[in-house]
Design an enzyme around this catalytic site. Structure first.
Site, PDB file in Angstrom:
ATOM      1  N   CYS A  77       1.308  -1.410  -0.258  1.00 20.13           N
ATOM      2  CA  CYS A  77      -0.213   0.081  -0.222  1.00 20.13           C
ATOM      3  C   CYS A  77       1.021   1.762  -0.721  1.00 20.13           C
ATOM      4  CB  CYS A  77      -0.861   0.191   1.055  1.00 20.13           C
ATOM      5  SG  CYS A  77      -0.162   0.244   2.707  1.00 20.13           S
ATOM      6  N   CYS A  79       3.359   1.634   3.034  1.00 21.70           N
ATOM      7  CA  CYS A  79       4.559   1.110   2.696  1.00 21.70           C
ATOM      8  C   CYS A  79       5.709   1.592   1.844  1.00 21.70           C
ATOM      9  CB  CYS A  79       4.035  -0.840   2.088  1.00 21.70           C
ATOM     10  SG  CYS A  79       3.302  -1.076   2.429  1.00 21.70           S
ATOM     11  N   ASP A 126       7.988  25.962 -33.516  1.00 21.64           N
ATOM     12  CA  ASP A 126       9.393  26.443 -34.076  1.00 21.64           C
ATOM     13  C   ASP A 126       8.735  25.816 -35.509  1.00 21.64           C
ATOM     14  OD1 ASP A 126      12.356  27.780 -34.594  1.00 21.64           O
ATOM     15  OD2 ASP A 126      12.390  25.124 -35.220  1.00 21.64           O
ATOM     16  N   ASP A 166      12.771  21.162 -32.446  1.00 18.11           N
ATOM     17  CA  ASP A 166      13.825  20.137 -32.724  1.00 18.11           C
ATOM     18  C   ASP A 166      15.304  21.030 -32.466  1.00 18.11           C
ATOM     19  OD1 ASP A 166      13.975  20.007 -36.549  1.00 18.11           O
ATOM     20  OD2 ASP A 166      14.013  22.130 -35.311  1.00 18.11           O
ATOM     21  N   ASP A 218      17.095  25.431 -30.212  1.00 17.66           N
ATOM     22  CA  ASP A 218      15.784  25.355 -29.375  1.00 17.66           C
ATOM     23  C   ASP A 218      15.770  24.686 -27.920  1.00 17.66           C
ATOM     24  OD1 ASP A 218      14.398  26.237 -31.745  1.00 17.66           O
ATOM     25  OD2 ASP A 218      13.619  24.079 -32.205  1.00 17.66           O
TER      26      ASP A 218
END
Length: 751
Positions: free
Chosen positions: A24, A27, A446, A641, A645
């Site tokens: 649980c 734990c 972009d 990409d 960037d």
């Protein structure tokens, strides 16, 4: 201390432990507290759904010390390394635990069944009760039930009592403590009623062996179901791990030697036959073959790979034999990075989980207090005999309030949701990224390489009457063969696409920024802009100029006569328009932030429906543009990409990198798209929103279940309706609560 140690580099990379015995949320929190209490531990995160602990600690703190801390908390831990071996080891541990759990569950059910039949049969069929009393008698029946119940408690139920005792001793009661207190109280009371009935009030000598064994049996059944669901939810990582073959053939001198894939080192020459999976990232040395890269890009068509090109481990070689040179170790491959990212996302903790953790930390002690209060009130004010009423209601409170459902509500949904996203080619670096994407209202894109393909190519051609198009293109490509200009590469790519063989060229002369001349197969070829051709005394017809379209125009003359023009542009991705339309339907607004000229940027943005354009932005300018949205109180994500960037991907509220972009951009992003199809962003939004909605549903159910049923279990309805909730029904309701959370989370597999 955290910052100082991080800056000096005293902390090594995260260590991974597989943990057995957690049941649980309490734990997981106990293991975290045990680890973070150790000097030298910077951070520890335990995920209940994956049963793993990620620990950052000083290099001087050995694994044995960390394992001993986990053992002292009541659980067993095994250090595992990332990769296939780690996953195999974790799978073995999970399977070993599942085998023990199945054995205990079957044994508990077999031993409990006679007890249930004796008790329930007597209640349902009075004649059966009379038969039992006539054949066994009250005392013998009690002895038989006592023996079977004791076997259940000492055998299958022992795990609850051992773990629960440790939890109570550490003043951190958990689900195991609740189960052991509930079942133990019922068993102890029944033993007193059987062996020393004179200690109890008149009419209070009832046996409660049945609730004791049913509690243990139903909790075991619930854990069995939860464990199976967690293993199914981990199927995404399992499939990723299995993409890499276990063995491969490596050249050692003139021989081919079969080695473990994990032992591959940079520079190894690996032999790959048709139909085999590529075992590691590498560069083709010999051979050419189509390669199925769909596991990375989602593109169904194989891509032809030739010497000098890169191949990725886990992809499938198709029809040709290849010899590749490994460019890194197996654990440094793109596939290994993907597995690490998926595991990190599945093992991360969402901000919403912090509330659950705080509630769970106080929940079990609160339930113990309610159970004690119910016992005292029923004992003081309940009907005679008051002791059985007090005991039954206190036990029912302990059992029905087990926090399994609350502990599973967030991690099981996150596990399945991020796994489903990975199947769609979307990698979340953390659960926090998933939660932020679900609430995002604006995306900035972009241009080059994101909304466009990022590679100039021929988009149209116009040839004058009488000109052979194929020969004219071949002459132009041959003249450009040694040029590095991007427009020249586009012409060469177009010739290669059409299967045209190049001709030898000489007497080449380049006029920078204007064009070039060359002699190809005895023909004088001029390639350049209009001004260059005019300088070479070649007239460019108005008809040709009228045919000019978007992008750059390359004009061609052969032997002093105008032959035609080729239009070259960086085209919009074929998926961009539909993807942005899908995102708009999901309620997102859009901006473009690019370093390109405004005219070029707006030419791409306008057809896509993007009206907010920031052009000619430096990397710092892109960050400033994002900050302007923040100043207006608007959270914004950025999709890019390139290397330039990376700063804005890190600065945005959410960075999304195209997976075919640069490594720097991918490392800076919160989300990585493995395929260049922008529809993946819409897929990511849908998955994130569905996952957050699923988590909210789970939490509403888990909290609502406890708020509604704990008072009933305490006997709140008895004064009005005469209704009591037996411990057996409480155990069934508790198991149903956990099962409902798991089944609800599994719906995410259909998103």
């Amino acid at each position: 201390m955290h910052d100082a140690l991080s800056e000096t580099g005293d902390f090594n990379s995260s260590r991974l432990f597989a943990i057995e015995g957690m049941t649980c949320a309490a734990c997981a929190l106990r293991v975290e507290r045990a680890l973070t209490a150790l000097p030298g531990v910077q951070a520890a995160h335990v995920n209940l759904a994956t049963a793993r602990a990620h620990v950052r600690a000083t290099a001087g703190l050995n694994d044995e010390t960390l394992s001993m801390a986990i053992d002292a908390a009541g659980y067993s831990a095994t250090r595992v390394e990332e990769g296939r071996q780690a996953f195999d080891q974790s799978e073995k541990m999970a399977e070993r635990e599942a085998v023990h759990l199945r054995r205990d569950t079957v044994l508990a059910l077999m031993l409990s069944l006679p007890v249930i039949i004796i008790e329930m049969g007597g209640h349902l069929v009075p004649a059966f009760h009379h038969w039992v009393m006539a054949t066994l008698g009250h005392q013998a029946s009690g002895v038989l039930q006592a023996v079977l119940a004791t076997l259940v408690i000492l055998g299958p139920g022992r795990r609850f009592f051992v773990a629960g005792t440790k939890a109570m001793r550490q003043r951190a009661p958990d689900m195991n403590a609740l189960v052991s207190l509930g079942a133990g109280s019922a068993w102890l009371y029944s033993m007193v009623a059987l062996l020393t009935p004179q200690w109890l009030p008149q009419g209070a000598t009832h046996f409660y062996f049945e609730p004791a064994v049913v509690i243990i049996s139903l909790v075991l059944v619930g854990r069995l179901i939860e464990g199976r669901a967690r293993r199914q939810a981990s199927a995404t990582i399992r499939r990723l791990v299995e993409l890499a073959p276990k063995t491969c053939r490596v050249r050692r001198g003139d021989d081919l030697v079969v080695v473990e894939t994990a032992s591959i080192r940079p520079g190894d020459l690996i032999d790959i036959r048709p139909g085999e999976r590529i075992p590691a990232d590498g560069e083709i040395v010999e051979g050419r073959s189509p390669v199925d890269e769909s596991m990375l890009t989602g593109e169904p068509m194989p891509v032809l790979r030739i010497p000098g090109e890169r191949v990725i481990g886990g992809t499938v070689n198709q029809t040709g034999a290849l010899l590749i040179r490994a460019t890194g170790r197996n654990d440094e491959s793109v596939l290994a990075d993907i597995i690490r990212m998926v595991e990190a996302a599945q093992g991360s903790r969402l901000p919403i989980q912090a509330l659950v953790d705080r509630v769970t930390h106080w929940f079990v002690p609160a339930i113990l207090a309610i159970a004690i209060l119910a016992f005292v009130l029923w004992l003081a004010f309940g009907p005679e005999p008051a002791l059985p009423f007090a005991l039954v209601n206190a036990i029912a409170v302990l059992i029905i309030a087990c926090p399994c459902a609350m502990g599973l509500a967030t991690p099981i949904s996150l596990l399945i949701g991020t796994g489903r996203a990975a199947e769609k080619g979307v990698l979340f670096r953390s659960g926090d990224a998933l939660q932020r994407l679900a609430s995002l209202k604006r995306l900035a894109f972009d241009k080059t390489g994101t909304l466009t393909e990022g590679k100039p190519r021929v988009v149209y051609r116009h040839w004058m009457p009488g000109v052979d198009p194929e020969r004219a293109l071949r002459l132009a490509a041959s003249a450009e063969a040694r040029s590095e200009h991007p427009l020249a590469r586009a012409i060469l790519d177009e010739a290669a696409y059409q299967g045209l063989a190049l001709l030898p060229a000489n007497s080449m002369h380049v006029s920078p920024g204007a064009g070039l001349s060359a002699v190809v197969d005895g023909q004088n070829v001029l390639i350049g802009n209009v001004a260059f051709l005019h300088e070479q005394h070649v007239a460019v017809p108005q008809e040709a100029l009228a045919k000019a379209g978007p992008g750059s125009q390359v004009h061609i003359a052969i032997n002093g006569l105008y032959a035609g023009l080729i239009g070259i542009a960086d085209p919009v991705r074929h998926s961009a328009a539909d993807a942005i339309g899908a995102l708009a339907r999901l309620g997102l607004a859009f901006s473009m932030v690019t370093g390109d000229q405004r005219e070029a940027a707006e030419a791409i943005a306008a057809p896509l429906g993007i009206s907010d354009v920031t052009a000619q932005a430096t990397p710092a300018g892109k960050v400033a543009a994002i900050e302007q949205f923040r100043e207006r109180g608007e959270a914004i994500g950025f999709v890019g990409d390139g290397i330039n960037d990376a700063p804005v991907l890190a600065a945005a509220d959410l960075g999304i990198a195209i997976g075919q972009g640069t490594d720097v951009a991918i490392e800076a992003a919160d989300i990585v798209l493995l395929r260049p199809d922008l529809h993946a962003i819409a897929d990511a939004v849908r998955v994130s929103r569905a996952t957050l909605a699923n988590i909210r549903e789970n939490l509403i159910w888990a909290f609502g279940y406890n708020i509604a049923l704990v008072p009933i279990a305490a006997g709140a309805l008895y004064p009005f309706t005469g209704t009591l909730l037996s411990p057996m029904l409480a155990a069934g309701a508790m198991a149903f609560s956990s099962l409902s959370v798991v089944l609800n989370a599994l719906r995410l597999r259909r998103v």
